[in-house]
Motif scaffolding. Structure first.
Motif, mmCIF file in Angstrom:
data_model
loop_
_atom_site.group_PDB
_atom_site.id
_atom_site.type_symbol
_atom_site.label_atom_id
_atom_site.label_comp_id
_atom_site.label_asym_id
_atom_site.label_seq_id
_atom_site.Cartn_x
_atom_site.Cartn_y
_atom_site.Cartn_z
ATOM 1 N N GLU A 1 0.830 -1.204 0.000
ATOM 2 C CA GLU A 1 0.000 0.000 0.000
ATOM 3 C C GLU A 1 0.869 1.261 0.000
ATOM 4 O OE1 GLU A 1 -2.414 -0.454 3.424
ATOM 5 O OE2 GLU A 1 -3.726 -1.982 2.534
ATOM 6 N N LEU A 2 1.944 1.250 0.791
ATOM 7 C CA LEU A 2 2.827 2.408 0.843
ATOM 8 C C LEU A 2 3.553 2.619 -0.476
ATOM 9 C CD1 LEU A 2 4.400 2.125 4.420
ATOM 10 C CD2 LEU A 2 2.628 3.713 3.643
ATOM 11 N N LEU A 3 4.020 1.528 -1.075
ATOM 12 C CA LEU A 3 4.722 1.641 -2.352
ATOM 13 C C LEU A 3 3.808 2.237 -3.419
ATOM 14 C CD1 LEU A 3 6.720 -1.718 -2.533
ATOM 15 C CD2 LEU A 3 7.554 0.518 -1.859
ATOM 16 N N GLU A 4 2.579 1.746 -3.450
ATOM 17 C CA GLU A 4 1.628 2.245 -4.449
ATOM 18 C C GLU A 4 1.277 3.699 -4.161
ATOM 19 O OE1 GLU A 4 -0.211 1.857 -7.987
ATOM 20 O OE2 GLU A 4 1.067 0.383 -6.967
ATOM 21 N N ARG A 5 1.156 4.038 -2.909
ATOM 22 C CA ARG A 5 0.830 5.419 -2.554
ATOM 23 C C ARG A 5 1.936 6.377 -3.002
ATOM 24 N NH1 ARG A 5 -2.091 7.772 2.645
ATOM 25 N NH2 ARG A 5 -1.538 9.970 2.453
ATOM 26 N N ILE A 6 3.177 5.995 -2.735
ATOM 27 C CA ILE A 6 4.302 6.855 -3.125
ATOM 28 C C ILE A 6 4.340 7.022 -4.644
ATOM 29 C CG2 ILE A 6 6.820 7.066 -3.142
ATOM 30 C CD1 ILE A 6 6.780 5.430 -0.490
ATOM 31 N N ARG A 7 4.119 5.942 -5.353
ATOM 32 C CA ARG A 7 4.130 6.027 -6.819
ATOM 33 C C ARG A 7 3.007 6.927 -7.319
ATOM 34 N NH1 ARG A 7 4.446 0.712 -10.508
ATOM 35 N NH2 ARG A 7 2.539 0.164 -9.375
ATOM 36 N N ASN A 8 1.830 6.789 -6.745
ATOM 37 C CA ASN A 8 0.692 7.602 -7.181
ATOM 38 C C ASN A 8 0.868 9.075 -6.824
ATOM 39 O OD1 ASN A 8 -0.584 5.357 -8.253
ATOM 40 N ND2 ASN A 8 -1.806 4.962 -6.409
ATOM 41 N N GLU A 9 1.512 9.354 -5.699
ATOM 42 C CA GLU A 9 1.740 10.740 -5.301
ATOM 43 C C GLU A 9 2.737 11.443 -6.222
ATOM 44 O OE1 GLU A 9 0.941 10.364 -0.461
ATOM 45 O OE2 GLU A 9 2.969 10.182 -1.283
ATOM 46 N N GLY A 10 3.643 10.661 -6.797
ATOM 47 C CA GLY A 10 4.591 11.201 -7.760
ATOM 48 C C GLY A 10 5.413 12.354 -7.208
ATOM 49 N N ALA A 11 5.589 13.383 -8.026
ATOM 50 C CA ALA A 11 6.415 14.537 -7.651
ATOM 51 C C ALA A 11 5.828 15.308 -6.480
ATOM 52 C CB ALA A 11 6.589 15.461 -8.848
ATOM 53 N N ASN A 12 4.546 15.110 -6.188
ATOM 54 C CA ASN A 12 3.894 15.826 -5.093
ATOM 55 C C ASN A 12 3.943 15.063 -3.769
ATOM 56 O OD1 ASN A 12 3.053 18.031 -6.744
ATOM 57 N ND2 ASN A 12 1.380 16.758 -7.545
ATOM 58 N N HIS B 1 12.995 -0.008 -5.199
ATOM 59 C CA HIS B 1 14.063 0.385 -6.125
ATOM 60 C C HIS B 1 13.623 0.200 -7.577
ATOM 61 C CE1 HIS B 1 18.001 0.529 -8.082
ATOM 62 N NE2 HIS B 1 17.672 -0.615 -8.654
ATOM 63 N N GLU B 2 13.025 -0.955 -7.850
ATOM 64 C CA GLU B 2 12.603 -1.263 -9.215
ATOM 65 C C GLU B 2 11.513 -0.306 -9.699
ATOM 66 O OE1 GLU B 2 11.491 -5.331 -8.916
ATOM 67 O OE2 GLU B 2 13.558 -6.026 -8.615
ATOM 68 N N MET B 3 10.716 0.208 -8.777
ATOM 69 C CA MET B 3 9.674 1.179 -9.123
ATOM 70 C C MET B 3 10.238 2.587 -9.282
ATOM 71 S SD MET B 3 6.788 -0.284 -6.460
ATOM 72 C CE MET B 3 5.565 1.004 -6.751
ATOM 73 N N GLY B 4 11.533 2.740 -9.028
ATOM 74 C CA GLY B 4 12.170 4.045 -9.170
ATOM 75 C C GLY B 4 11.815 5.028 -8.073
ATOM 76 N N LEU B 5 11.506 4.518 -6.879
ATOM 77 C CA LEU B 5 11.053 5.394 -5.806
ATOM 78 C C LEU B 5 12.202 6.003 -5.003
ATOM 79 C CD1 LEU B 5 8.033 3.333 -4.417
ATOM 80 C CD2 LEU B 5 8.080 5.021 -6.265
ATOM 81 N N PHE B 6 13.343 5.315 -4.961
ATOM 82 C CA PHE B 6 14.460 5.789 -4.149
ATOM 83 C C PHE B 6 15.382 6.711 -4.951
ATOM 84 C CE2 PHE B 6 14.066 1.714 -1.520
ATOM 85 C CZ PHE B 6 13.462 2.366 -0.464
ATOM 86 N N SER B 7 16.149 7.501 -4.205
ATOM 87 C CA SER B 7 17.163 8.372 -4.788
ATOM 88 C C SER B 7 18.523 7.966 -4.231
ATOM 89 C CB SER B 7 16.872 9.836 -4.428
ATOM 90 O OG SER B 7 17.920 10.676 -4.846
ATOM 91 N N PRO B 8 19.558 7.882 -5.060
ATOM 92 C CA PRO B 8 20.894 7.528 -4.553
ATOM 93 C C PRO B 8 21.338 8.468 -3.437
ATOM 94 C CG PRO B 8 20.863 7.469 -6.948
ATOM 95 C CD PRO B 8 19.559 8.081 -6.524
ATOM 96 N N VAL B 9 22.041 7.906 -2.471
ATOM 97 C CA VAL B 9 22.527 8.676 -1.326
ATOM 98 C C VAL B 9 24.037 8.516 -1.214
ATOM 99 C CG1 VAL B 9 22.525 8.854 1.196
ATOM 100 C CG2 VAL B 9 20.374 8.502 -0.032
ATOM 101 N N GLN B 10 24.718 9.633 -1.075
ATOM 102 C CA GLN B 10 26.154 9.606 -0.819
ATOM 103 C C GLN B 10 26.400 10.089 0.607
ATOM 104 O OE1 GLN B 10 27.959 11.984 -3.910
ATOM 105 N NE2 GLN B 10 28.008 10.267 -5.350
ATOM 106 N N SER B 11 26.923 9.190 1.417
ATOM 107 C CA SER B 11 27.150 9.505 2.826
ATOM 108 C C SER B 11 28.356 8.723 3.323
ATOM 109 C CB SER B 11 25.912 9.157 3.664
ATOM 110 O OG SER B 11 26.221 9.139 5.040
ATOM 111 N N LYS B 12 29.376 9.430 3.767
ATOM 112 C CA LYS B 12 30.551 8.763 4.315
ATOM 113 C C LYS B 12 30.198 7.997 5.580
ATOM 114 C CE LYS B 12 34.052 11.922 2.458
ATOM 115 N NZ LYS B 12 35.152 12.868 2.789
ATOM 116 N N ILE B 13 29.252 8.533 6.344
ATOM 117 C CA ILE B 13 28.842 7.860 7.579
ATOM 118 C C ILE B 13 28.213 6.509 7.265
ATOM 119 C CG2 ILE B 13 27.233 7.948 9.533
ATOM 120 C CD1 ILE B 13 27.638 10.972 9.593
ATOM 121 N N LEU B 14 27.278 6.475 6.324
ATOM 122 C CA LEU B 14 26.618 5.222 5.969
ATOM 123 C C LEU B 14 27.594 4.247 5.326
ATOM 124 C CD1 LEU B 14 23.244 6.640 4.618
ATOM 125 C CD2 LEU B 14 23.621 5.469 6.788
#
Length: 339
Positions: A62-73, A91-104
């Motif tokens: 439900e959360l994955l579908e909600r995020i996809r439907n909300e899109g840019a908003n 990831h496959e749905m393209g919902l995440f954004s790459p993160v660069q973090s030395k800590i992680l």
């Protein structure tokens, strides 16, 4: 007049800056983790950073579908969920954004992270057996669950559940599709009853004699071990636990994790939240509060159930590999009649 306009401009600029700063003091979290102990995690982050967390909880799909439907908003900054298969789906749905973090990158082992999502705790998938009915040496490996000697003795949850799909994905990665399908068919032939229920139901079924062997994620066992209910303690007295494949690749590990969402309006706060989840304080919450293992090495925990379960060899397969074979795992289970 010009001075008045300048003062007005400065006032508007200050108000705008104040509004932007206020926005950065907020994190919108979409979470499929439904554990009361996580409240301590969120409180700890707010206490350290001053950033308030606005949380929306729901089921994974439900959360994955909600995020996809909300899109840019979408107001969502971070998605937290359990199981590598579900994180891979995001990831496959393209919902995440790459993160660069030395800590992680420093704190989270390479095999427990990808470019855009990170594991923050682990749980192992172990074999449960009925004491006095099955000997532990008979179920030392996942492959033993397909041994004809266990015919009519194996209980399991659905083959379509992500926990089992991730295990199957690891078997495919280690042994290939042919052997994985042979294993699935052997397990199906050994079913004591059609797959149903969750992991706790499988543990109770073994204790009740409905079957003699089952699979479970470790934190379900730890919950029963730490329970103050007499019924739960009696259940655990009747079952034994085996760490599978200790002479081979090690026990299959699944994860709880998350990532920064592509359209996160508070990206800086989102990255800070993920970094906080890798801190010693947060890692102890995962372990002591919800019976999961920390991903950060050297974190000292005080969980008697985890201590009692003991040390074990864990499979070090990259979580990205589990994602790679997720779809194939479902196909093989379907062909084998593991539903």
């Amino acid at each position: 007049m010009k001075w008045s306009r300048s003062l007005c401009t400065l006032a508007l600029a200050a108000a705008s800056l104040g509004s932007a700063q206020a926005q950065e003091k907020l994190l919108n979290l979409y979470s499929a983790r439904h554990y009361q102990t996580d409240e301590a995690l969120y409180d700890g982050f707010t206490r350290q950073t001053g950033i308030a967390i606005k949380r929306l909880e729901g089921k994974e799909d439900e959360l994955l579908e909600r995020i996809r439907n909300e899109g840019a908003n979408s107001p969502a900054d971070v998605l937290l969920t359990v199981d590598a298969a579900r994180l891979a789906a995001a990831h496959e749905m393209g919902l995440f954004s790459p993160v660069q973090s030395k800590i992680l990158d420093t704190r989270i082992p390479a095999h427990l992270r990808t470019t855009d999502w990170f594991s923050f705790s682990t749980r192992a998938r172990v074999i449960i057996y009925a004491k006095g009915v099955v000997k532990p040496e008979e179920v030392r490996n996942y492959s033993d669950l397909a041994d004809p000697r266990l015919k009519g003795k194996v209980c399991t949850r659905s083959g379509s559940h992500p926990y089992n799909l991730s295990l199957m994905a690891s078997i495919i990665a280690h042994q290939g599709e042919a052997k994985a399908e042979q294993w699935a068919k052997g397990v199906v032939a050994n079913f004591a009853r059609p797959p149903k229920g969750g992991d706790t139901d499988q543990i109770r079924a073994v204790a009740a004699g409905e079957c003699a062997v089952a699979l479970s994620n470790t934190y379900y066992l730890a919950r029963l071990m730490r329970s103050d209910k007499a019924e739960d303690r009696k259940t655990m007295e009747k079952v034994g636990v085996v760490w599978p494949d200790q002479q081979g690749s090690g026990a299959h590990i699944n994860v709880s994790g998350g990532g920064v969402l592509k359209n996160a309006p508070h990206r800086e706060a989102a990255v800070r939240f993920l970094e906080y989840l890798s801190s010693d304080e947060a890692q102890r919450y995962f372990a002591d509060g919800n019976n999961e293992w920390p991903v950060v090495a050297g974190v000292k925990v005080a969980n008697p159930a985890l201590a009692e379960l003991g040390k074990f060899k864990a499979d070090s397969m990259p979580v990205g590999s589990l994602a790679m074979y997720r779809a194939k795992a479902q196909i093989i289970f379907d062909r084998a009649g593991f539903r």
